[in-house]
Design an enzyme around this catalytic site. Structure first.
Site, PDB file in Angstrom:
ATOM      1  N   GLU A 259      -8.541  10.624  -2.882  1.00 29.51           N
ATOM      2  CA  GLU A 259      -7.287  10.288  -2.199  1.00 29.51           C
ATOM      3  C   GLU A 259      -6.536   9.199  -2.962  1.00 29.51           C
ATOM      4  OE1 GLU A 259      -9.332   9.734   1.464  1.00 29.51           O
ATOM      5  OE2 GLU A 259      -9.753   7.635   1.019  1.00 29.51           O
ATOM      6  N   PRO A 260      -6.024   9.548  -4.131  1.00 34.38           N
ATOM      7  CA  PRO A 260      -5.321   8.540  -4.933  1.00 34.38           C
ATOM      8  C   PRO A 260      -3.911   8.279  -4.418  1.00 34.38           C
ATOM      9  CG  PRO A 260      -5.734  10.582  -6.183  1.00 34.38           C
ATOM     10  CD  PRO A 260      -6.037  10.868  -4.761  1.00 34.38           C
ATOM     11  N   GLY A 261      -3.519   7.019  -4.516  1.00 34.73           N
ATOM     12  CA  GLY A 261      -2.130   6.665  -4.225  1.00 34.73           C
ATOM     13  C   GLY A 261      -1.491   6.179  -5.512  1.00 34.73           C
ATOM     14  N   ARG A 298       4.889  -7.230  -3.849  1.00 37.34           N
ATOM     15  CA  ARG A 298       3.582  -7.329  -4.514  1.00 37.34           C
ATOM     16  C   ARG A 298       3.390  -8.606  -5.328  1.00 37.34           C
ATOM     17  NH1 ARG A 298       1.578  -4.135  -7.743  1.00 37.34           N
ATOM     18  NH2 ARG A 298      -0.459  -3.776  -6.811  1.00 37.34           N
ATOM     19  N   TYR A 302       0.309 -10.369  -3.674  1.00 38.05           N
ATOM     20  CA  TYR A 302      -0.970 -10.171  -4.373  1.00 38.05           C
ATOM     21  C   TYR A 302      -0.996 -10.820  -5.752  1.00 38.05           C
ATOM     22  CZ  TYR A 302      -1.127  -6.063  -1.224  1.00 38.05           C
ATOM     23  OH  TYR A 302      -1.107  -5.214  -0.163  1.00 38.05           O
ATOM     24  N   CYS A 328      15.747 -16.853   0.978  1.00 37.75           N
ATOM     25  CA  CYS A 328      15.783 -18.304   1.132  1.00 37.75           C
ATOM     26  C   CYS A 328      14.404 -18.889   1.357  1.00 37.75           C
ATOM     27  CB  CYS A 328      16.760 -18.677   2.228  1.00 37.75           C
ATOM     28  SG  CYS A 328      18.436 -18.352   1.681  1.00 37.75           S
ATOM     29  N   GLU A 329      13.543 -18.694   0.412  1.00 37.69           N
ATOM     30  CA  GLU A 329      12.274 -19.379   0.235  1.00 37.69           C
ATOM     31  C   GLU A 329      11.720 -18.921  -1.106  1.00 37.69           C
ATOM     32  OE1 GLU A 329       8.889 -17.847   2.686  1.00 37.69           O
ATOM     33  OE2 GLU A 329      10.524 -17.090   3.907  1.00 37.69           O
ATOM     34  N   TYR A 356       3.333   1.171  -3.323  1.00 38.33           N
ATOM     35  CA  TYR A 356       3.283  -0.075  -2.544  1.00 38.33           C
ATOM     36  C   TYR A 356       4.485  -0.966  -2.824  1.00 38.33           C
ATOM     37  CZ  TYR A 356      -1.352   1.827  -2.180  1.00 38.33           C
ATOM     38  OH  TYR A 356      -2.390   2.688  -1.965  1.00 38.33           O
TER      39      TYR A 356
HETATM   40  C1  LIG Z   1      -4.989   2.817   0.278  1.00 39.28           C
HETATM   41  C2  LIG Z   1      -5.974   3.882   0.359  1.00 39.28           C
HETATM   42  C3  LIG Z   1      -6.104   4.811  -0.683  1.00 39.28           C
HETATM   43  C4  LIG Z   1      -5.288   4.760  -1.956  1.00 39.28           C
HETATM   44  O1  LIG Z   1      -5.670   3.724  -2.818  1.00 39.28           O
HETATM   45  P1  LIG Z   1      -4.982   3.608  -4.269  1.00 39.28           P
HETATM   46  O2  LIG Z   1      -5.561   2.365  -4.840  1.00 39.28           O
HETATM   47  O3  LIG Z   1      -3.500   3.525  -4.088  1.00 39.28           O
HETATM   48  O4  LIG Z   1      -5.320   4.823  -5.043  1.00 39.28           O
HETATM   49  C5  LIG Z   1      -7.044   5.816  -0.512  1.00 39.28           C
HETATM   50  N1  LIG Z   1      -7.795   5.906   0.608  1.00 39.28           N
HETATM   51  C6  LIG Z   1      -7.705   5.031   1.625  1.00 39.28           C
HETATM   52  C7  LIG Z   1      -8.545   5.193   2.829  1.00 39.28           C
HETATM   53  C8  LIG Z   1      -6.794   3.990   1.531  1.00 39.28           C
HETATM   54  O5  LIG Z   1      -6.706   3.116   2.544  1.00 39.28           O
END
Ligand SMILES: *Cc1c(COP(=O)(O)O)cnc(C)c1O
Length: 403
Positions: A259-261, A298, A302, A328-329, A356
């Site tokens: 499940e890549p984002g 970000r 982070y 304004c900070e 993100y």
């Molecule tokens: C955020 C998240 C991802 C994606 O993570 P990436 O670092 O963006 O690839 C996959 N699975 C779960 C459950 C998440 O919360």
């Protein structure tokens, strides 16, 4: 993406602006599927929280991707984008039983990450198969900091509690159809990831009716020069072999899921903003842009690095700048960055703005969220309009107290 094209997009759609390259998203998607091509059944679920704009979700649906969702609202956006419920997995953390029930009633695959909800859900819905999220607690080497799903993490059910999961299954008659981990940490060291996977396979053997194993994400992309990124081809080769062997021993072909984002959308995105003011102080030169952490949080949240270029003056003499926002900070995008000479009115381009970034944007300081544009095959498509004053007012119930 060509500088002149990006500048012309800010003229056409206004500033600041998010721009995404559809071809880059497709090629990142294909890189993963090719790396794991020897696995009979592979399923990628795009992590919606990275960027939940519907036109991007539709693109993933076209690619035959599924989606990974963390809230009932993301589930609804996925359905709106045309995903069928069986291509949606719901992986929330710390949500109510009611929210999980809502998702289950929509036909979505449920992934449960604590024993309390597992027991309650199993008791009420013994016929709905669920996936369980496991925390493998692995450290790489003795005192190494590269931990994957560390012991104090709030995510997942401890690997040591597998006997308890089995007891819940026995007591309720529910079926576990998937085993999941998402370590959240960046996969820099493939061997660490393989070790975590080994632990998950061991747990998976304890469940006899699995359909899939979901190894989550953590695929890393470079943010700055010299950054290590996940060697997906090498990971694919090693892990596919190991997964196929697992299936053989398990006695059936399971689906391997990820499940890549970030990996899919981060590099495809650019964030464009205009420089309002160049200000010399006693210690530095500030360039203030027409944006702030309300649009891209970000760096402030982070400490993330986003590479910044002056695309209006790419050949200019390099100088050191602090790039700041108009909030304004304290609102810093980058300190002491070497960038070609910045003049007021120039357009700055921020890299890795696909993941993100927009999805974490807010209306702080009562600013409008930016527009988003998708590029494909030489054409540009507006996929989200810039907000207007109506958006700031629409949910307000305005009362005028008679003091
Ligand atoms: C955020 C998240 C991802 C994606 O993570 P990436 O670092 O963006 O690839 C996959 N699975 C779960 C459950 C998440 O919360």
């Amino acid at each position: 993406m060509d500088n002149q094209l990006l500048i012309s997009l800010t003229e056409k759609y206004g500033s600041p602006l998010y721009v995404y390259d559809a071809e880059k998203i497709v090629s990142q998607y294909n890189r993963i599927t090719e790396a794991f091509s020897s696995v009979k059944s592979l399923k990628l679920n795009y992590a919606v929280k990275a960027n939940s704009t519907i036109s991007l979700l539709k693109l993933f649906n076209k690619l035959k991707s599924g989606i990974d969702t963390v809230s009932i609202q993301e589930v609804k956006l996925g359905l709106e984008a045309g995903f069928s419920p069986e291509n949606i997995i719901f992986t929330p953390n710390g949500v109510s039983l009611q929210e999980i029930e809502l998702a289950a009633n929509l036909g979505v695959q449920i992934n449960i990450d604590n024993l309390s909800i597992l027991e309650q859900f199993g008791y009420h819905y013994p016929n709905t198969p669920v996936c369980v999220r496991i925390n493998p607690h692995i450290m790489a080497g003795g005192n190494s900091k590269i931990s994957v799903g560390h012991i104090d993490s709030k995510f997942g059910i401890s690997i040591h509690q597998v006997p308890h999961i089995k007891r819940v299954v026995e007591n309720t008659g529910m079926r576990i159809n998937g085993i999941h981990m998402h370590t959240g940490s960046d996969i820099l060291d493939i061997d660490v990831f393989m070790a975590a996977t080994e632990i998950l396979f061991n747990a998976a053997k304890e469940f006899k009716h699995l359909d899939f194993i979901d190894l989550g994400s953590g695929f890393k992309v470079p943010y700055k020069e010299g950054d290590i990124s996940t060697n997906i081809e090498e990971l694919g080769e090693k892990l596919s072999k190991r997964f196929n062997l697992f299936c053989k021993n398990y006695g059936g072909n399971l689906t391997l899921m990820f499940e890549p984002g970030k990996f899919l959308v981060s590099e495809a995105g650019k964030f464009l903003a205009h420089v309002n003011v160049v200000k010399q102080t006693t210690s530095t030169v500030f360039a203030s842009i027409d944006s702030g952490f309300n649009h891209l949080i970000r760096p402030m949240m982070y400490d993330s690095y986003h590479h910044i270029q002056n695309i209006s003056n790419p050949k200019g003499r390099e100088r050191y700048y602090s790039i700041v926002g108009y909030i304004c900070e304290s609102d810093t995008f980058g300190s002491n960055r070497r960038i070609t000479e910045i003049r007021e009115g120039d357009v700055l381009c921020f890299n890795n703005a696909g993941a993100y970034c927009f999805s974490m944007a807010s209306n702080y300081n009562s600013r409008y969220k930016p527009a988003e544009v998708l590029l494909y095959n030489g054409s540009d498509y507006l996929i989200r309009k810039r907000e207007t004053i109506d958006d700031l007012l629409k949910n307000q119930v305005i009362i005028d107290l008679d003091l």
